[in-house]
Write a protein that holds these residues in place. Structure first.
Motif, PDB file in Angstrom:
ATOM      1  N   UNK A   1       0.547  -1.185   0.056  1.00  0.00           N
ATOM      2  CA  UNK A   1      -0.139   0.215   0.436  1.00  0.00           C
ATOM      3  C   UNK A   1       0.754   0.846  -0.192  1.00  0.00           C
ATOM      4  N   UNK A   2       0.587   2.286  -1.037  1.00  0.00           N
ATOM      5  CA  UNK A   2       1.039   3.467  -1.136  1.00  0.00           C
ATOM      6  C   UNK A   2       1.025   4.037   0.650  1.00  0.00           C
ATOM      7  N   UNK A   3       2.085   4.675   0.689  1.00  0.00           N
ATOM      8  CA  UNK A   3       2.312   6.108   2.523  1.00  0.00           C
ATOM      9  C   UNK A   3       1.511   7.080   1.559  1.00  0.00           C
ATOM     10  N   UNK A   4       0.932   7.721   2.301  1.00  0.00           N
ATOM     11  CA  UNK A   4       0.327   9.248   1.812  1.00  0.00           C
ATOM     12  C   UNK A   4       0.727   9.923   3.448  1.00  0.00           C
ATOM     13  N   UNK A   5       0.945  11.718   2.382  1.00  0.00           N
ATOM     14  CA  UNK A   5       1.507  11.932   3.128  1.00  0.00           C
ATOM     15  C   UNK A   5       0.349  13.554   3.056  1.00  0.00           C
ATOM     16  N   UNK A   6       0.494  14.243   4.380  1.00  0.00           N
ATOM     17  CA  UNK A   6      -0.388  15.545   4.409  1.00  0.00           C
ATOM     18  C   UNK A   6       0.349  16.667   4.921  1.00  0.00           C
ATOM     19  N   UNK A   7       0.073  17.456   3.823  1.00  0.00           N
ATOM     20  CA  UNK A   7       1.490  18.448   4.344  1.00  0.00           C
ATOM     21  C   UNK A   7       0.358  20.050   4.243  1.00  0.00           C
ATOM     22  N   UNK A   8      -0.076  20.635   4.874  1.00  0.00           N
ATOM     23  CA  UNK A   8      -0.948  21.873   5.751  1.00  0.00           C
ATOM     24  C   UNK A   8       0.158  22.962   5.608  1.00  0.00           C
ATOM     25  N   UNK A   9      -0.880  24.107   5.452  1.00  0.00           N
ATOM     26  CA  UNK A   9      -0.223  25.679   5.116  1.00  0.00           C
ATOM     27  C   UNK A   9      -1.682  26.384   5.715  1.00  0.00           C
ATOM     28  N   UNK A  10      -1.274  26.938   6.779  1.00  0.00           N
ATOM     29  CA  UNK A  10      -2.433  27.700   7.508  1.00  0.00           C
ATOM     30  C   UNK A  10      -2.106  29.575   7.376  1.00  0.00           C
ATOM     31  N   UNK A  11      -1.956  29.571   6.005  1.00  0.00           N
ATOM     32  CA  UNK A  11      -1.463  30.794   5.461  1.00  0.00           C
ATOM     33  C   UNK A  11      -2.750  31.768   5.947  1.00  0.00           C
ATOM     34  N   UNK A  12      -2.598  33.255   5.022  1.00  0.00           N
ATOM     35  CA  UNK A  12      -3.518  34.096   4.835  1.00  0.00           C
ATOM     36  C   UNK A  12      -5.170  33.446   5.279  1.00  0.00           C
ATOM     37  N   UNK A  13      -5.856  34.051   5.089  1.00  0.00           N
ATOM     38  CA  UNK A  13      -7.483  33.372   4.303  1.00  0.00           C
ATOM     39  C   UNK A  13      -7.275  32.457   4.445  1.00  0.00           C
ATOM     40  N   UNK A  14      -6.840  31.539   4.075  1.00  0.00           N
ATOM     41  CA  UNK A  14      -7.213  30.340   2.897  1.00  0.00           C
ATOM     42  C   UNK A  14      -6.343  28.836   3.749  1.00  0.00           C
ATOM     43  N   UNK A  15      -6.722  27.465   4.372  1.00  0.00           N
ATOM     44  CA  UNK A  15      -6.107  26.790   4.547  1.00  0.00           C
ATOM     45  C   UNK A  15      -5.728  25.884   3.982  1.00  0.00           C
ATOM     46  N   UNK A  16      -4.562  25.625   3.142  1.00  0.00           N
ATOM     47  CA  UNK A  16      -4.517  25.071   2.685  1.00  0.00           C
ATOM     48  C   UNK A  16      -4.008  23.246   2.915  1.00  0.00           C
TER      49      UNK A  16
END
Length: 72
Positions: A1-16
């Motif tokens: 099974x492929x290993x998934x990575x979660x990346x986040x960016x809590x910038x200005x108006x939006x969180x990606x």
């Protein structure tokens, strides 16, 4: 099974948030409003939205040459 990575960016108006794996590259991405009072709320919402992939998996391998030249 492929290993998934979660990346986040809590910038200005939006969180990606993005889901990424070594074999397929970008699997999913999503946005949510940044919640300044508690960043974990926006992160959780954006991460939850990545469970509904909107980006097609990409194949990073080189395309195979399916053409053949005459006489080969």
């Amino acid at each position: 099974m492929d290993q998934l990575y979660l990346g986040t960016d809590t910038g200005g108006r939006y969180t990606d948030a993005v889901l990424w794996c070594e074999d397929h590259g970008l699997v999913a991405k999503a946005k949510a409003l940044t919640t300044r009072y508690d960043l974990s709320v926006g992160i959780s919402e954006a991460a939850g939205r990545t469970s509904r992939p909107r980006v097609a998996r990409t194949d990073r391998s080189r395309p195979k040459d399916t053409t053949s030249s005459p006489g080969s």
